[in-house]
Design a protein around this motif. Structure first.
Motif, PDB file in Angstrom:
ATOM      1  N   GLU A 160      45.501  -7.521 -23.919  1.00 48.35           N
ATOM      2  CA  GLU A 160      44.404  -7.130 -23.041  1.00 48.35           C
ATOM      3  C   GLU A 160      43.058  -7.250 -23.754  1.00 48.35           C
ATOM      4  OE1 GLU A 160      44.833  -6.548 -19.958  1.00 48.35           O
ATOM      5  OE2 GLU A 160      47.011  -6.220 -19.852  1.00 48.35           O
ATOM      6  N   ARG A 161      41.990  -7.307 -22.969  1.00 51.64           N
ATOM      7  CA  ARG A 161      40.642  -7.387 -23.521  1.00 51.64           C
ATOM      8  C   ARG A 161      39.971  -6.019 -23.487  1.00 51.64           C
ATOM      9  NH1 ARG A 161      38.171 -13.102 -21.144  1.00 51.64           N
ATOM     10  NH2 ARG A 161      39.740 -14.463 -22.154  1.00 51.64           N
ATOM     11  N   HIS A 162      39.357  -5.681 -24.599  1.00 46.01           N
ATOM     12  CA  HIS A 162      38.732  -4.368 -24.750  1.00 46.01           C
ATOM     13  C   HIS A 162      37.712  -4.100 -23.655  1.00 46.01           C
ATOM     14  CE1 HIS A 162      36.147  -1.236 -26.541  1.00 46.01           C
ATOM     15  NE2 HIS A 162      37.246  -0.844 -27.168  1.00 46.01           N
ATOM     16  N   LYS A 163      36.980  -5.107 -23.241  1.00 46.71           N
ATOM     17  CA  LYS A 163      35.910  -4.934 -22.248  1.00 46.71           C
ATOM     18  C   LYS A 163      36.449  -4.527 -20.882  1.00 46.71           C
ATOM     19  CE  LYS A 163      35.674  -9.825 -20.795  1.00 46.71           C
ATOM     20  NZ  LYS A 163      35.933  -9.621 -19.352  1.00 46.71           N
ATOM     21  N   ASN A 164      37.751  -4.709 -20.657  1.00 47.74           N
ATOM     22  CA  ASN A 164      38.333  -4.369 -19.359  1.00 47.74           C
ATOM     23  C   ASN A 164      38.855  -2.940 -19.267  1.00 47.74           C
ATOM     24  OD1 ASN A 164      37.852  -6.994 -18.489  1.00 47.74           O
ATOM     25  ND2 ASN A 164      39.879  -7.727 -19.131  1.00 47.74           N
ATOM     26  N   ILE A 165      38.759  -2.184 -20.360  1.00 46.08           N
ATOM     27  CA  ILE A 165      39.281  -0.812 -20.369  1.00 46.08           C
ATOM     28  C   ILE A 165      38.335   0.113 -19.600  1.00 46.08           C
ATOM     29  CG2 ILE A 165      39.946   1.163 -21.795  1.00 46.08           C
ATOM     30  CD1 ILE A 165      40.459  -0.823 -24.071  1.00 46.08           C
ATOM     31  N   GLU A 166      38.877   0.853 -18.659  1.00 44.97           N
ATOM     32  CA  GLU A 166      38.122   1.875 -17.938  1.00 44.97           C
ATOM     33  C   GLU A 166      38.204   3.216 -18.667  1.00 44.97           C
ATOM     34  OE1 GLU A 166      35.718   3.497 -14.917  1.00 44.97           O
ATOM     35  OE2 GLU A 166      36.260   1.401 -15.274  1.00 44.97           O
ATOM     36  N   ARG A 167      39.430   3.608 -19.061  1.00 45.68           N
ATOM     37  CA  ARG A 167      39.610   4.864 -19.793  1.00 45.68           C
ATOM     38  C   ARG A 167      41.001   4.905 -20.405  1.00 45.68           C
ATOM     39  NH1 ARG A 167      41.594   9.704 -15.864  1.00 45.68           N
ATOM     40  NH2 ARG A 167      42.628   8.422 -14.292  1.00 45.68           N
ATOM     41  N   LEU A 168      41.149   5.772 -21.399  1.00 47.96           N
ATOM     42  CA  LEU A 168      42.444   6.079 -21.983  1.00 47.96           C
ATOM     43  C   LEU A 168      42.908   7.419 -21.432  1.00 47.96           C
ATOM     44  CD1 LEU A 168      41.704   5.245 -25.749  1.00 47.96           C
ATOM     45  CD2 LEU A 168      42.408   3.687 -23.920  1.00 47.96           C
ATOM     46  N   ILE A 169      44.178   7.529 -21.142  1.00 45.85           N
ATOM     47  CA  ILE A 169      44.759   8.779 -20.646  1.00 45.85           C
ATOM     48  C   ILE A 169      45.808   9.224 -21.648  1.00 45.85           C
ATOM     49  CG2 ILE A 169      45.939   9.940 -18.739  1.00 45.85           C
ATOM     50  CD1 ILE A 169      44.949   7.557 -16.960  1.00 45.85           C
ATOM     51  N   VAL A 170      45.454  10.220 -22.448  1.00 46.24           N
ATOM     52  CA  VAL A 170      46.339  10.733 -23.497  1.00 46.24           C
ATOM     53  C   VAL A 170      47.153  11.876 -22.911  1.00 46.24           C
ATOM     54  CG1 VAL A 170      46.453  11.739 -25.794  1.00 46.24           C
ATOM     55  CG2 VAL A 170      44.627  10.108 -25.248  1.00 46.24           C
ATOM     56  N   THR A 171      48.454  11.746 -22.925  1.00 50.03           N
ATOM     57  CA  THR A 171      49.296  12.788 -22.341  1.00 50.03           C
ATOM     58  C   THR A 171      49.602  13.881 -23.361  1.00 50.03           C
ATOM     59  OG1 THR A 171      51.293  11.521 -22.838  1.00 50.03           O
ATOM     60  CG2 THR A 171      50.350  11.275 -20.638  1.00 50.03           C
ATOM     61  N   ALA A 172      49.869  15.078 -22.845  1.00 50.85           N
ATOM     62  CA  ALA A 172      50.138  16.249 -23.693  1.00 50.85           C
ATOM     63  C   ALA A 172      51.242  17.083 -23.072  1.00 50.85           C
ATOM     64  CB  ALA A 172      48.869  17.089 -23.838  1.00 50.85           C
ATOM     65  N   SER A 173      52.197  17.496 -23.887  1.00 46.97           N
ATOM     66  CA  SER A 173      53.265  18.358 -23.377  1.00 46.97           C
ATOM     67  C   SER A 173      52.733  19.735 -23.009  1.00 46.97           C
ATOM     68  CB  SER A 173      54.365  18.509 -24.433  1.00 46.97           C
ATOM     69  OG  SER A 173      53.897  19.271 -25.529  1.00 46.97           O
ATOM     70  N   GLY A 174      51.674  20.169 -23.695  1.00 48.42           N
ATOM     71  CA  GLY A 174      51.139  21.515 -23.492  1.00 48.42           C
ATOM     72  C   GLY A 174      51.655  22.505 -24.521  1.00 48.42           C
ATOM     73  N   GLY A 175      52.661  22.092 -25.301  1.00 51.72           N
ATOM     74  CA  GLY A 175      53.139  22.934 -26.393  1.00 51.72           C
ATOM     75  C   GLY A 175      53.986  24.115 -25.956  1.00 51.72           C
ATOM     76  N   SER A 176      54.237  24.982 -26.903  1.00 47.06           N
ATOM     77  CA  SER A 176      55.157  26.103 -26.700  1.00 47.06           C
ATOM     78  C   SER A 176      54.698  27.091 -25.631  1.00 47.06           C
ATOM     79  CB  SER A 176      55.342  26.858 -28.024  1.00 47.06           C
ATOM     80  OG  SER A 176      55.607  25.983 -29.077  1.00 47.06           O
ATOM     81  N   PHE A 177      53.375  27.188 -25.430  1.00 48.70           N
ATOM     82  CA  PHE A 177      52.832  28.225 -24.543  1.00 48.70           C
ATOM     83  C   PHE A 177      52.136  27.644 -23.309  1.00 48.70           C
ATOM     84  CE2 PHE A 177      52.279  30.358 -28.878  1.00 48.70           C
ATOM     85  CZ  PHE A 177      53.540  30.931 -28.824  1.00 48.70           C
ATOM     86  N   LEU A 194      56.591  28.231 -32.780  1.00 48.51           N
ATOM     87  CA  LEU A 194      57.305  27.102 -33.387  1.00 48.51           C
ATOM     88  C   LEU A 194      58.413  26.553 -32.495  1.00 48.51           C
ATOM     89  CD1 LEU A 194      57.580  28.331 -37.086  1.00 48.51           C
ATOM     90  CD2 LEU A 194      56.125  26.502 -36.203  1.00 48.51           C
ATOM     91  N   ASN A 195      58.604  27.148 -31.349  1.00 50.44           N
ATOM     92  CA  ASN A 195      59.672  26.714 -30.434  1.00 50.44           C
ATOM     93  C   ASN A 195      59.125  25.690 -29.442  1.00 50.44           C
ATOM     94  OD1 ASN A 195      62.158  26.599 -29.135  1.00 50.44           O
ATOM     95  ND2 ASN A 195      61.662  28.317 -27.777  1.00 50.44           N
ATOM     96  N   HIS A 196      58.919  24.457 -29.908  1.00 52.10           N
ATOM     97  CA  HIS A 196      58.362  23.419 -29.035  1.00 52.10           C
ATOM     98  C   HIS A 196      59.412  22.968 -28.030  1.00 52.10           C
ATOM     99  CE1 HIS A 196      56.471  19.732 -27.617  1.00 52.10           C
ATOM    100  NE2 HIS A 196      55.360  20.158 -28.174  1.00 52.10           N
ATOM    101  N   PRO A 197      59.033  22.796 -26.750  1.00 54.80           N
ATOM    102  CA  PRO A 197      60.012  22.471 -25.718  1.00 54.80           C
ATOM    103  C   PRO A 197      60.559  21.046 -25.773  1.00 54.80           C
ATOM    104  CG  PRO A 197      57.794  22.488 -24.794  1.00 54.80           C
ATOM    105  CD  PRO A 197      57.672  23.009 -26.195  1.00 54.80           C
ATOM    106  N   ASN A 198      59.828  20.109 -26.392  1.00 50.86           N
ATOM    107  CA  ASN A 198      60.228  18.696 -26.315  1.00 50.86           C
ATOM    108  C   ASN A 198      60.485  18.023 -27.656  1.00 50.86           C
ATOM    109  OD1 ASN A 198      59.694  19.119 -23.635  1.00 50.86           O
ATOM    110  ND2 ASN A 198      57.906  17.809 -23.519  1.00 50.86           N
ATOM    111  N   TRP A 199      59.631  18.308 -28.637  1.00 55.73           N
ATOM    112  CA  TRP A 199      59.637  17.554 -29.887  1.00 55.73           C
ATOM    113  C   TRP A 199      60.118  18.408 -31.053  1.00 55.73           C
ATOM    114  CZ3 TRP A 199      58.497  12.398 -29.746  1.00 55.73           C
ATOM    115  CH2 TRP A 199      57.773  11.929 -28.634  1.00 55.73           C
ATOM    116  N   SER A 209      50.139  21.969 -31.665  1.00 54.61           N
ATOM    117  CA  SER A 209      50.531  21.640 -30.296  1.00 54.61           C
ATOM    118  C   SER A 209      50.400  22.861 -29.389  1.00 54.61           C
ATOM    119  CB  SER A 209      51.974  21.115 -30.278  1.00 54.61           C
ATOM    120  OG  SER A 209      52.386  20.813 -28.975  1.00 54.61           O
ATOM    121  N   ALA A 210      50.754  24.035 -29.911  1.00 56.27           N
ATOM    122  CA  ALA A 210      50.666  25.273 -29.126  1.00 56.27           C
ATOM    123  C   ALA A 210      49.216  25.630 -28.799  1.00 56.27           C
ATOM    124  CB  ALA A 210      51.334  26.417 -29.877  1.00 56.27           C
TER     125      ALA A 210
END
Length: 381
Positions: A160-177, A194-199, A209-210
């Motif tokens: 892909e070409r950098h000039k065509n990027i509209e935005r980045l969408i960074v996902t987050a689990s939300g952590g333990s809480f 310390l009890n992470h639900p996914n990782w 992450s919490a």
């Protein structure tokens, strides 16, 4: 054959990197490694992979393992040894999987020695992104992300070409809480955090992450890795951690990278880029999952994420303060010296007191980092 230097070999990312190497012995060889104080795991890695160079955290560990490490393996300790391990002459790529800003100087030395960098140590880019990216460009070195979110974006941008990027969408689990209100966070314990639900991650990253500081640091890292302003980097809560991140283009198309939560996938891609190799990992079954959930990230609920955005936009030494204050505060929480919400208070206090140095030198960054740590520690004491 790629020859690998691995910093942080006994940590979560380090152990999974070793598993990738283990699965592909004809493709990868570990020639240099470092570890801190986990002697049992460190010796197991040395015995199995027989690296030429090993760096350990201090003389105590050095003295403990020297009698049992083969004499043909160079063993050293301390900050200089970490730098030597990173830039080891036989290595072609560095996997930087240490935690904290301690990874900065080794990364810069490896770049100077023309090693490609598989970067899992996000603090390196948070504290000195302008220096690290400039050095990588000057030395024609690949800076390849290992974090699942940045790897997802990196993969989505191939061709892909950098000039065509509209935005980045960074996902987050939300952590333990992620499902708790701020009132419910007042008395949470270290064990709960310390009890992470996914990782399965190390203690410091799990606490980050919490608090969602981990995601804040990733936003700053994404700014440097992909050369985009902060108003084009969004965070989206996604509790299943199946979509690892997305790129939206200005024609409305959205490219996403999906997979089960297994850090070996982005680790291996960083090592094989631009190629891919088979990997023994659980396959994604969307029919079995049935549905995926998404929610906007509330910056009032997740104050550390707000601090990160603001620090990144201000720039200069402000992200250095953010990172240093967070490292000290998280360690204090892990040792029960402060409450969970006090982490945010200490970071806010450090940021509010700081006079920003714009376009800081490496010496400026090192000094500000040290001063911030001392100041936050004084608040705790």
């Amino acid at each position: 054959m790629k020859y690998i230097s691995l910093l942080g070999a006994t940590g979560s990312i380090g152990r999974q990197t070793l598993d990738v190497i283990r699965q592909h012995p004809t493709e990868f060889r570990l020639v240099s490694m470092s570890f801190g104080r986990n002697v049992k795991e460190g010796l197991k890695a040395i015995e199995e992979f027989q690296p030429s160079y090993v760096a350990v955290q201090n003389k105590e560990v050095f003295d403990q393992i020297r009698p049992v490490v083969p004499s043909n393996i160079t063993l050293n300790y301390g900050p200089e040894a970490l730098i030597e391990a990173a830039a080891f002459e036989k290595a072609t790529i560095l996997v930087n999987a240490v935690i904290g800003s301690v990874g900065l100087l080794p990364t810069l030395q490896a770049i100077k020695e023309k090693k490609d960098i598989a970067i899992a140590n996000k603090e390196t880019l948070v504290t000195a992104g302008h220096i690290v990216t400039a050095a990588a460009k000057e030395n024609n070195v690949n800076l390849i992300p290992v974090d699942s979110e940045h790897s997802a974006i990196f993969q989505a941008l191939q061709g892909e070409r950098h000039k065509n990027i509209e935005r980045l969408i960074v996902t987050a689990s939300g952590g333990s809480f992620r499902d708790k209100t701020r009132d419910e966070l007042k008395d949470v314990t270290v064990k709960q955090a310390l009890n992470h639900p996914n990782w399965s991650m190390g203690a410091k990253i799990t606490i980050d992450s919490a608090t969602m500081m981990n995601k804040g640091l990733e936003v700053i890292e994404a700014h440097w890795l992909f050369d985009l302003p902060y108003d084009k980097i969004d965070v989206l809560l996604h509790k299943e951690s199946i979509i690892h991140s997305m790129v939206e283009f200005h024609d409305g198309s959205v490219m996403a990278q999906l997979g089960t939560p297994d850090m070996r996938v982005p680790i291996q891609y960083a090592l094989t880029y631009p190629d891919r190799l088979p990997l023994n990992t659980e396959r994604l079954n969307l029919a079995k999952l049935g549905q995926l959930h998404f929610k906007e990230a509330d910056l009032k609920r997740f104050r550390c994420l707000h601090f990160a955005y603001e620090s990144g936009k201000i720039g200069g030494t402000m992200p250095t303060v953010l990172n240093a204050a967070n490292e000290v505060a998280v360690q204090a929480f892990l040792t029960d010296a402060i409450s969970f919400l006090t982490i945010e208070d200490l970071i806010e206090e450090a940021l509010s007191k700081h006079n920003v140095i714009h376009n800081p030198s490496l010496d400026d960054i090192i000094q500000v980092d040290a001063e911030t740590r001392k100041y936050v520690q004084s608040l705790i004491s």
